[in-house]
Design a protein around this motif. Structure first.
Motif, mmCIF file in Angstrom:
data_model
loop_
_atom_site.group_PDB
_atom_site.id
_atom_site.type_symbol
_atom_site.label_atom_id
_atom_site.label_comp_id
_atom_site.label_asym_id
_atom_site.label_seq_id
_atom_site.Cartn_x
_atom_site.Cartn_y
_atom_site.Cartn_z
ATOM 1 N N PRO A 150 0.790 -1.247 0.000
ATOM 2 C CA PRO A 150 0.000 0.000 0.000
ATOM 3 C C PRO A 150 0.817 1.290 0.000
ATOM 4 C CG PRO A 150 -1.037 -1.613 1.411
ATOM 5 C CD PRO A 150 0.266 -2.223 0.975
ATOM 6 N N PRO A 151 1.901 1.409 0.772
ATOM 7 C CA PRO A 151 2.646 2.675 0.700
ATOM 8 C C PRO A 151 3.178 2.949 -0.706
ATOM 9 C CG PRO A 151 3.297 1.436 2.653
ATOM 10 C CD PRO A 151 2.475 0.502 1.815
ATOM 11 N N LEU A 152 3.668 1.905 -1.369
ATOM 12 C CA LEU A 152 4.240 2.071 -2.697
ATOM 13 C C LEU A 152 3.166 2.365 -3.736
ATOM 14 C CD1 LEU A 152 6.671 2.020 -4.571
ATOM 15 C CD2 LEU A 152 6.500 -0.485 -4.634
ATOM 16 N N ARG A 153 2.056 1.653 -3.689
ATOM 17 C CA ARG A 153 1.015 1.914 -4.682
ATOM 18 C C ARG A 153 0.346 3.269 -4.450
ATOM 19 N NH1 ARG A 153 -2.336 -2.711 -2.232
ATOM 20 N NH2 ARG A 153 -3.998 -1.694 -1.043
ATOM 21 N N THR A 154 0.285 3.719 -3.190
ATOM 22 C CA THR A 154 -0.232 5.072 -2.927
ATOM 23 C C THR A 154 0.665 6.111 -3.566
ATOM 24 O OG1 THR A 154 -1.208 4.332 -0.835
ATOM 25 C CG2 THR A 154 -0.896 6.703 -1.120
ATOM 26 N N LEU A 155 1.971 5.889 -3.505
ATOM 27 C CA LEU A 155 2.929 6.782 -4.149
ATOM 28 C C LEU A 155 2.724 6.790 -5.662
ATOM 29 C CD1 LEU A 155 5.631 8.485 -4.031
ATOM 30 C CD2 LEU A 155 6.811 6.295 -4.364
ATOM 31 N N ILE A 156 2.604 5.621 -6.263
ATOM 32 C CA ILE A 156 2.488 5.509 -7.717
ATOM 33 C C ILE A 156 1.192 6.137 -8.226
ATOM 34 C CG2 ILE A 156 2.224 3.854 -9.624
ATOM 35 C CD1 ILE A 156 4.099 1.981 -8.043
ATOM 36 N N LEU A 157 0.099 6.013 -7.457
ATOM 37 C CA LEU A 157 -1.219 6.455 -7.926
ATOM 38 C C LEU A 157 -1.601 7.856 -7.460
ATOM 39 C CD1 LEU A 157 -3.193 3.107 -7.448
ATOM 40 C CD2 LEU A 157 -2.233 4.042 -9.559
ATOM 41 N N ARG A 158 -0.693 8.581 -6.827
ATOM 42 C CA ARG A 158 -1.012 9.925 -6.339
ATOM 43 C C ARG A 158 -1.179 10.893 -7.516
ATOM 44 N NH1 ARG A 158 4.819 12.249 -4.105
ATOM 45 N NH2 ARG A 158 5.913 12.028 -6.092
ATOM 46 N N PHE A 159 -1.890 11.975 -7.244
ATOM 47 C CA PHE A 159 -2.095 13.057 -8.216
ATOM 48 C C PHE A 159 -2.608 12.496 -9.546
ATOM 49 C CE2 PHE A 159 1.683 14.730 -5.665
ATOM 50 C CZ PHE A 159 0.859 15.295 -4.705
ATOM 51 N N ARG A 160 -1.884 12.735 -10.635
ATOM 52 C CA ARG A 160 -2.270 12.210 -11.943
ATOM 53 C C ARG A 160 -1.352 11.037 -12.286
ATOM 54 N NH1 ARG A 160 -3.120 17.659 -15.672
ATOM 55 N NH2 ARG A 160 -4.857 18.554 -14.471
ATOM 56 N N PRO A 161 -1.762 9.821 -12.040
ATOM 57 C CA PRO A 161 -0.883 8.671 -12.288
ATOM 58 C C PRO A 161 -0.417 8.613 -13.739
ATOM 59 C CG PRO A 161 -2.829 8.019 -11.050
ATOM 60 C CD PRO A 161 -3.068 9.423 -11.505
ATOM 61 N N SER A 162 0.812 8.185 -13.933
ATOM 62 C CA SER A 162 1.384 8.180 -15.287
ATOM 63 C C SER A 162 1.674 6.779 -15.793
ATOM 64 C CB SER A 162 2.678 9.007 -15.296
ATOM 65 O OG SER A 162 3.563 8.574 -14.281
ATOM 66 N N TYR A 163 1.193 5.750 -15.074
ATOM 67 C CA TYR A 163 1.546 4.378 -15.449
ATOM 68 C C TYR A 163 1.081 4.000 -16.850
ATOM 69 C CZ TYR A 163 -3.310 3.212 -14.251
ATOM 70 O OH TYR A 163 -4.679 3.155 -14.207
ATOM 71 N N ASP A 164 0.034 4.654 -17.369
ATOM 72 C CA ASP A 164 -0.479 4.326 -18.697
ATOM 73 C C ASP A 164 -0.060 5.359 -19.747
ATOM 74 O OD1 ASP A 164 -1.989 6.386 -17.711
ATOM 75 O OD2 ASP A 164 -3.931 5.536 -18.298
ATOM 76 N N THR A 165 1.066 6.049 -19.517
ATOM 77 C CA THR A 165 1.569 7.032 -20.477
ATOM 78 C C THR A 165 1.721 6.413 -21.867
ATOM 79 O OG1 THR A 165 2.741 8.286 -18.773
ATOM 80 C CG2 THR A 165 3.532 8.547 -21.026
ATOM 81 N N ASP A 166 1.316 7.179 -22.876
ATOM 82 C CA ASP A 166 1.456 6.731 -24.264
ATOM 83 C C ASP A 166 2.911 6.337 -24.542
ATOM 84 O OD1 ASP A 166 0.446 6.804 -27.224
ATOM 85 O OD2 ASP A 166 2.280 8.035 -27.206
ATOM 86 N N ARG A 167 3.119 5.198 -25.195
ATOM 87 C CA ARG A 167 4.464 4.654 -25.367
ATOM 88 C C ARG A 167 5.327 5.531 -26.282
ATOM 89 N NH1 ARG A 167 5.494 1.337 -21.323
ATOM 90 N NH2 ARG A 167 6.850 -0.067 -22.501
ATOM 91 N N GLU A 168 4.739 6.132 -27.290
ATOM 92 C CA GLU A 168 5.529 7.015 -28.149
ATOM 93 C C GLU A 168 5.986 8.244 -27.369
ATOM 94 O OE1 GLU A 168 5.259 9.547 -32.355
ATOM 95 O OE2 GLU A 168 3.584 8.250 -31.725
ATOM 96 N N LEU B 206 9.203 5.459 -15.405
ATOM 97 C CA LEU B 206 8.018 4.624 -15.560
ATOM 98 C C LEU B 206 8.274 3.129 -15.327
ATOM 99 C CD1 LEU B 206 5.223 5.828 -15.920
ATOM 100 C CD2 LEU B 206 5.151 4.864 -18.211
ATOM 101 N N GLU B 207 9.449 2.764 -14.853
ATOM 102 C CA GLU B 207 9.605 1.397 -14.354
ATOM 103 C C GLU B 207 8.678 1.241 -13.146
ATOM 104 O OE1 GLU B 207 13.555 0.104 -13.544
ATOM 105 O OE2 GLU B 207 14.322 0.736 -15.506
ATOM 106 N N HIS B 208 7.959 0.132 -13.077
ATOM 107 C CA HIS B 208 6.983 -0.126 -12.024
ATOM 108 C C HIS B 208 5.873 0.920 -11.991
ATOM 109 C CE1 HIS B 208 10.588 -2.382 -10.771
ATOM 110 N NE2 HIS B 208 9.710 -3.271 -10.351
ATOM 111 N N GLY B 209 5.647 1.564 -13.146
ATOM 112 C CA GLY B 209 4.519 2.489 -13.269
ATOM 113 C C GLY B 209 4.728 3.853 -12.657
ATOM 114 N N LEU B 210 5.974 4.186 -12.277
ATOM 115 C CA LEU B 210 6.225 5.435 -11.561
ATOM 116 C C LEU B 210 7.196 6.327 -12.319
ATOM 117 C CD1 LEU B 210 5.957 7.143 -8.926
ATOM 118 C CD2 LEU B 210 7.928 5.869 -8.052
#
Length: 526
Positions: free
Chosen positions: A275-293, A342-346
């Motif tokens: 939970p601490p790590l995923r809270t960090l990754i998903l804060r504000f505007r999460p970027s894990y799904d950033t366009d690959r290009e 963006l490794e590990h979605g962050l």
């Protein structure tokens, strides 16, 4: 040095003692002057958010860093150097105090360091050095007076945050020299063709913050090398820290390079993290799904920013040669932490994956250091005692690092390699002053994370992260170098978890011994 004393003494014996004392003081003064003239200069170059694998010397065949590679080839290049905290302020405090974050207690960005802490530049100034700083310091308060209080004689600041531009010497310099100073230094160009780098910077490269830091560093090399005293010069670049704007021609340097991108994390995968790590990754505007290009252009810009720094480093090394001080100057290159990219979605840092806690580290001292690649485990607190030993300055009593001089010196010596390295951080990070705040509240923690102070221990093969509320991560770096398979909850690795916890307990128990245990009884007061 001559001391003339004129005094009317009643006793011949008193006169004799005073003459002897004067001679001793004179000899000591001459010895100190000689020490000043023979001590090496120190040039510490630091980047911000620079991954360990983003130099050619560390095996990256795509990035162009010829000058850093030249520095690495002529010095000791450490491939396993770890910062004490994966975030700016706590990490930099550890570099400059030689102490772990839980000891110096500067755990959160934009917060003040305990004034009882003595920083490297203050100790060097006391040892006869002239001290200077150019670029990012990240002190609080963020002004030149605070920088001078910590021990810098000469200061030119740029913390590269718009809210702090009123303290920035770079911004003032640019207003005087750049005919387009009305354009913000983070602004992107408006005429970028389709299919080209969307992060091309609007301002000219010669007015960029990276070039400014390089130019002012060379200015101080010329100025300080003309004096008799040794100098300590801190040259601190903001880049390759995001955002990703990069000036021409570095914006196009990697246009045709297909840089490998990290695994694209799904939301389901992120939700499996502690939970601490995923809270960090998903804060504000999460970027894990950033366009690959778009992500590829971010990588290209990140590489371009590093190549821009590399150009400035080359010119800085040339300036040492031109000033005639290269042979008596210790040059250090490192970074305060890495970048997940963006490794590990962050995006950014603040976690304990290799991309965040492992950084480049090169140290060169002509004639004194055996050049080569060193794969020993090293911590950032080890820098201060190493520099002090090379400079003939006693190690400060509160220091918690270990000198690596015996390991890298041509003279050799007995060096006991570290079996483990440590890092620590508040996860999720405290961020306030905006609508969506992550504030720490006593008795409540941060966003449901009651105890956010996380700890990392890493051996050659294993990495373990401890979260106080019962969460954990365990990675076998030999079979899983990308740190994708968390083994902490597997009963098969229970014994390994116990061993790693023992390492943490031993570290937390012993690190503060000099602070906690008085060396001896005080004599009774009469």
């Amino acid at each position: 040095m001559t001391i003339h004393i004129e005094v009317n003494m009643k006793s011949h014996e008193s006169k004799r003692r005073l003459v002897l004392t004067a001679l001793v003081l004179a000899c000591c003064g001459e010895a100190l002057a000689d020490a000043d003239s023979t001590r090496p200069n120190i040039l510490l170059i630091m980047t911000d958010q620079h991954r360990w694998d983003c130099t050619g010397a560390n095996g990256n065949r795509l990035i162009k860093t010829p000058h850093l590679d030249r520095l690495a080839a002529s010095g000791a290049n450490f491939t396993h150097f770890f910062v004490q905290a994966p975030v700016c302020v706590p990490s930099r405090a550890s570099f400059f105090t030689g102490r772990y974050p839980h000891s110096h207690r500067n755990r959160v960005n934009y917060t003040p360091l305990d004034r009882r802490e003595v920083l490297m530049q203050n100790r060097l100034r006391d040892a006869g050095y002239t001290t200077a700083s150019v670029g990012k310091l990240h002190y609080h308060p963020p002004n030149a007076n605070e920088a001078r209080r910590t021990g810098f004689d000469l200061v030119e600041l740029h913390d590269a945050v718009p809210q702090l531009d009123r303290f920035s010497d770079y911004v003032t310099w640019r207003q005087r020299h750049d005919p387009q100073s009305n354009i913000g230094y983070r602004a992107l160009a408006s005429d970028i063709p389709v299919g080209r780098n969307p992060y091309r910077q609007a301002i000219d490269e010669k007015y960029s913050e990276t070039t400014w830091v390089g130019e002012r560093t060379r200015h101080y090399i010329r100025q300080l090398s003309s004096q008799e005293k040794p100098f300590f010069l801190f040259s601190s670049f903001w880049k390759p820290h995001s955002p990703f704007e990069v000036p021409q021609p570095f914006d196009a340097m990697y246009d045709d390079v297909d840089i490998p991108l990290p695994h694209k994390m799904s939301l389901d995968e992120i939700m499996q993290l502690p939970p601490p790590l995923r809270t960090l990754i998903l804060r504000f505007r999460p970027s894990y799904d950033t366009d690959r290009e778009r992500l590829l252009w971010m990588y290209r810009s990140y590489y371009g920013a590093i190549s821009h720094i590399d150009q400035e480093v080359g010119l800085i090394l040339d300036a040492l040669d031109e000033a005639g001080v290269a042979d008596n100057t210790i040059v250090v290159f490192s970074s305060d932490h890495g970048d997940q990219l963006l490794e590990h979605g962050l995006m950014g840092k603040n976690c304990f994956f290799e991309a965040s806690v492992r950084v480049p580290f090169i140290i060169k001292f002509p004639g004194r250091i055996r050049p080569g690649n060193y794969n020993e485990l090293i911590e950032s607190v080890d820098l201060l005692p190493t520099l002090f030993e090379f400079s003939g300055i006693p190690e400060p009593y509160p220091n918690q690092g270990r000198s690596v001089v015996a390991l890298i010196s041509r003279a050799g010596g007995d060096y006991l390699p570290r079996r483990v390295v440590f890092s620590e951080n508040v996860i999720p990070e405290v961020i306030t002053g905006r609508r969506d705040e992550f504030e720490f509240v006593k008795g409540q923690g941060i966003r449901g994370i009651r105890h956010p102070d996380a700890k990392m221990v890493r051996t050659r093969r294993w990495k373990y992260i401890y979260y106080p509320e019962g969460f954990a991560e365990l990675y076998d770096l030999k079979s899983d170098p990308q740190e994708m398979n968390n083994l902490a909850e597997s009963g098969e690795f229970r014994e390994q978890v116990y061993k790693m916890k023992d390492h943490l307990l031993h570290w937390l128990t012993t690190a503060d011994e000099p602070d906690q245990i008085a060396p001896r009884w005080l004599r009774p007061i009469r």
